[in-house]
Design a protein around this motif. Structure first.
Motif, mmCIF file in Angstrom:
data_model
loop_
_atom_site.group_PDB
_atom_site.id
_atom_site.type_symbol
_atom_site.label_atom_id
_atom_site.label_comp_id
_atom_site.label_asym_id
_atom_site.label_seq_id
_atom_site.Cartn_x
_atom_site.Cartn_y
_atom_site.Cartn_z
ATOM 1 N N ILE A 160 -15.870 4.648 -7.286
ATOM 2 C CA ILE A 160 -15.293 5.262 -6.093
ATOM 3 C C ILE A 160 -14.086 6.134 -6.431
ATOM 4 O O ILE A 160 -14.063 7.331 -6.130
ATOM 5 N N ALA A 161 -13.063 5.547 -7.063
ATOM 6 C CA ALA A 161 -11.783 6.240 -7.229
ATOM 7 C C ALA A 161 -11.916 7.519 -8.059
ATOM 8 O O ALA A 161 -11.518 8.609 -7.609
ATOM 9 N N THR A 162 -12.470 7.413 -9.265
ATOM 10 C CA THR A 162 -12.532 8.583 -10.140
ATOM 11 C C THR A 162 -13.508 9.655 -9.637
ATOM 12 O O THR A 162 -13.159 10.843 -9.648
ATOM 13 N N PRO A 163 -14.732 9.314 -9.190
ATOM 14 C CA PRO A 163 -15.580 10.359 -8.601
ATOM 15 C C PRO A 163 -14.936 11.044 -7.396
ATOM 16 O O PRO A 163 -15.106 12.246 -7.203
ATOM 17 N N LEU A 206 0.824 -1.207 0.000
ATOM 18 C CA LEU A 206 0.000 0.000 0.000
ATOM 19 C C LEU A 206 0.859 1.258 0.000
ATOM 20 O O LEU A 206 0.541 2.248 -0.682
ATOM 21 N N ILE A 207 1.959 1.252 0.747
ATOM 22 C CA ILE A 207 2.846 2.419 0.784
ATOM 23 C C ILE A 207 3.456 2.677 -0.585
ATOM 24 O O ILE A 207 3.491 3.817 -1.078
ATOM 25 N N LEU A 208 3.936 1.612 -1.225
ATOM 26 C CA LEU A 208 4.545 1.762 -2.548
ATOM 27 C C LEU A 208 3.524 2.239 -3.582
ATOM 28 O O LEU A 208 3.857 3.036 -4.471
ATOM 29 N N VAL A 209 2.295 1.759 -3.468
ATOM 30 C CA VAL A 209 1.241 2.193 -4.390
ATOM 31 C C VAL A 209 0.994 3.698 -4.263
ATOM 32 O O VAL A 209 0.914 4.424 -5.270
ATOM 33 N N VAL A 210 0.883 4.188 -3.032
ATOM 34 C CA VAL A 210 0.619 5.610 -2.812
ATOM 35 C C VAL A 210 1.772 6.456 -3.337
ATOM 36 O O VAL A 210 1.567 7.490 -3.994
ATOM 37 N N ILE A 211 3.012 6.031 -3.065
ATOM 38 C CA ILE A 211 4.180 6.786 -3.537
ATOM 39 C C ILE A 211 4.217 6.823 -5.063
ATOM 40 O O ILE A 211 4.447 7.877 -5.672
ATOM 41 N N TYR A 212 3.991 5.675 -5.681
ATOM 42 C CA TYR A 212 4.035 5.619 -7.145
ATOM 43 C C TYR A 212 2.980 6.524 -7.772
ATOM 44 O O TYR A 212 3.276 7.298 -8.696
ATOM 45 N N LEU A 213 1.744 6.440 -7.297
ATOM 46 C CA LEU A 213 0.674 7.239 -7.887
ATOM 47 C C LEU A 213 0.877 8.727 -7.633
ATOM 48 O O LEU A 213 0.535 9.560 -8.482
ATOM 49 N N ALA A 214 1.432 9.079 -6.460
ATOM 50 C CA ALA A 214 1.692 10.486 -6.172
ATOM 51 C C ALA A 214 2.743 11.049 -7.120
ATOM 52 O O ALA A 214 2.674 12.219 -7.517
ATOM 53 N N ILE A 215 3.729 10.224 -7.505
ATOM 54 C CA ILE A 215 4.773 10.666 -8.428
ATOM 55 C C ILE A 215 4.264 10.661 -9.873
ATOM 56 O O ILE A 215 4.459 11.613 -10.629
ATOM 57 N N ALA A 216 3.609 9.559 -10.269
ATOM 58 C CA ALA A 216 3.165 9.422 -11.662
ATOM 59 C C ALA A 216 1.987 10.328 -11.982
ATOM 60 O O ALA A 216 1.867 10.811 -13.124
ATOM 61 N N GLU A 227 -0.750 12.515 -9.203
ATOM 62 C CA GLU A 227 -0.741 13.549 -8.176
ATOM 63 C C GLU A 227 -1.285 12.951 -6.888
ATOM 64 O O GLU A 227 -1.837 11.845 -6.872
ATOM 65 N N TRP A 228 -1.132 13.701 -5.786
ATOM 66 C CA TRP A 228 -1.486 13.135 -4.483
ATOM 67 C C TRP A 228 -2.985 12.860 -4.365
ATOM 68 O O TRP A 228 -3.390 11.940 -3.649
ATOM 69 N N ARG A 229 -3.826 13.612 -5.059
ATOM 70 C CA ARG A 229 -5.275 13.374 -4.974
ATOM 71 C C ARG A 229 -5.640 12.032 -5.597
ATOM 72 O O ARG A 229 -6.486 11.310 -5.064
ATOM 73 N N MET A 230 -5.013 11.708 -6.705
ATOM 74 C CA MET A 230 -5.250 10.406 -7.323
ATOM 75 C C MET A 230 -4.682 9.288 -6.458
ATOM 76 O O MET A 230 -5.280 8.206 -6.365
ATOM 77 N N ALA A 231 -3.533 9.537 -5.830
ATOM 78 C CA ALA A 231 -2.958 8.539 -4.921
ATOM 79 C C ALA A 231 -3.890 8.285 -3.740
ATOM 80 O O ALA A 231 -4.110 7.132 -3.342
#
Length: 370
Positions: free
Chosen positions: A294-297, A149-159, A161-165
């Motif tokens: 859930i995620a996109t809305p 879960l930590i790696l997923v959040v870091i990756y999405l925040a970099i690739a 933005e933090w809102r998508m993460a």
């Protein structure tokens, strides 16, 4: 082209679509209800932890046993003094599982079972699992999940933005909670196979979410330079443009898993298949749902809290209200928006009816007079 393929093409072009983002409160409420049910089931019934996590012994009998499952459970509970779980496998053999016993007591239980079942003790295969080993496996499983879960959040925040993460993280927690709650309600054993299945569906759910996020990121470049669409409009377009793809991949993935769960586990009685296939089946379905509903809305909700997106939404709604007040239809409104410069529009996004080029210059001189 097939009807489904034609539908997917029309969704991708924006000619038709369902407003998922507008109805997000319905999906949030439904998800909250399902999640609460899962948490209550988990709190009331708890998880049926497998022997790998508790320690104990598993006794496998010879094939074609005439003893019923209920009778075998009584024999095992009497011999061990603990609750026992008995499964009848496809070849007629019995798998007797007794958790929470010391390994040195296994031989005594084995001897008692051989007398009760009327089979030679050497024909009963005993597998022993120490409680310390089971605790170690449980800790490793939680560590693996946390690191994932930590790696997923870091990756999405970099690739992205933090809102998508954050939205992807909420969707993953949603999927985990529902899957674990279903395990508690159904009473299936939680084994290492369950953990493997859980990590697998999280990866699948993340893939589906990233596909939508990638489309959304591409379509929202320079979004504030135009007044045709709000961020929610573009987010909804991103969901619709990938909807058929998401449905196809989910159905194709669910079919073999359903075969494992209902045929392999239910008909053939293969215990390990039950453990891994239930987590896959529930998780795949929950992952596809969370990616779309859930995620996109949630990303749209978070983004439209920004001042720039608030101002954009205000301008878009004001322009639509102005056009509606002048008696324009939805088509007229979109044709009016089409008169804006092309570089002000987000990539790929277009009106639902006709491309902008067909209405450009309508009612105006098109060149020099001759």
């Amino acid at each position: 082209m097939s009807k489904l393929g034609n539908l997917g093409a029309r969704l991708h072009r924006g000619e038709i679509g369902y407003d998922f983002v507008k109805n997000r409160k319905i999906w949030y409420g439904l998800s909250i209800l399902i999640t609460i049910t899962a948490i209550v089931g988990l709190a009331v019934r708890g998880l049926n932890m497998g022997i790998e996590f508790q320690g104990g012994a598993v006794f496998n009998t010879p094939k074609n046993m005439s003893v019923s499952v209920t009778q075998a459970e009584e024999y095992a509970e009497t011999a061990s003094g603990h609750d026992a779980i008995v499964q009848k496998l496809g070849d007629g053999s019995l798998r007797i599982q007794v958790a929470g016993i010391e390994t040195d007591k296994a031989n005594q239980i084995k001897a008692q079972l051989s007398d009760d079942l009327k089979v030679d003790a050497e024909q009963i295969n005993a597998e022993l699992v120490g409680p310390s080993w089971g605790e170690q496996i449980a800790n490793k499983a939680w560590q693996g999940l946390g690191i994932f879960l930590i790696l997923v959040v870091i990756y999405l925040a970099i690739a992205f933005e933090w809102r998508m993460a954050l939205a992807a993280f909420v969707a993953l927690i949603h999927d985990i909670t529902i899957t674990v709650g279903i395990y508690a309600l159904v009473g299936f054993e939680v084994t290492p196979g369950t953990v493997i299945g859980l990590l697998t569906i999280l990866g699948y759910s993340l893939y589906d979410t990233v596909v939508v996020f990638d489309s959304l990121k591409e379509q929202t470049k320079d979004l504030t330079k135009q007044t045709r669409w709000t961020y929610s409009d573009v987010a909804n377009r991103s969901i619709n443009s990938t909807l058929v793809r998401s449905i196809n991949t989910t159905v194709v993935a669910l079919l073999p898993v359903a075969g494992l769960l209902f045929i392999g586990g239910g008909v053939l009685g293969a215990g390990m298949l039950n453990d891994i296939s239930l987590s896959l089946f529930v998780g795949l379905a929950a992952g596809a749902y969370s990616s779309i509903f859930i995620a996109t809305p949630l990303v749209a909700d978070l983004k439209e809290r920004e001042p720039a997106m608030k101002a954009l939404k205000k301008r878009v709604l004001a322009k639509r209200a102005q056009s509606a007040a002048q008696g324009g239809t939805e088509t007229d409104v979109e044709e009016t928006y089409a008169d804006e410069p092309e570089d002000a529009a987000p990539a790929v996004v277009g009106p639902r009816n006709q491309p902008a080029s067909r209405s450009r210059g309508r009612g105006r001189p098109s060149g020099k007079r001759r």
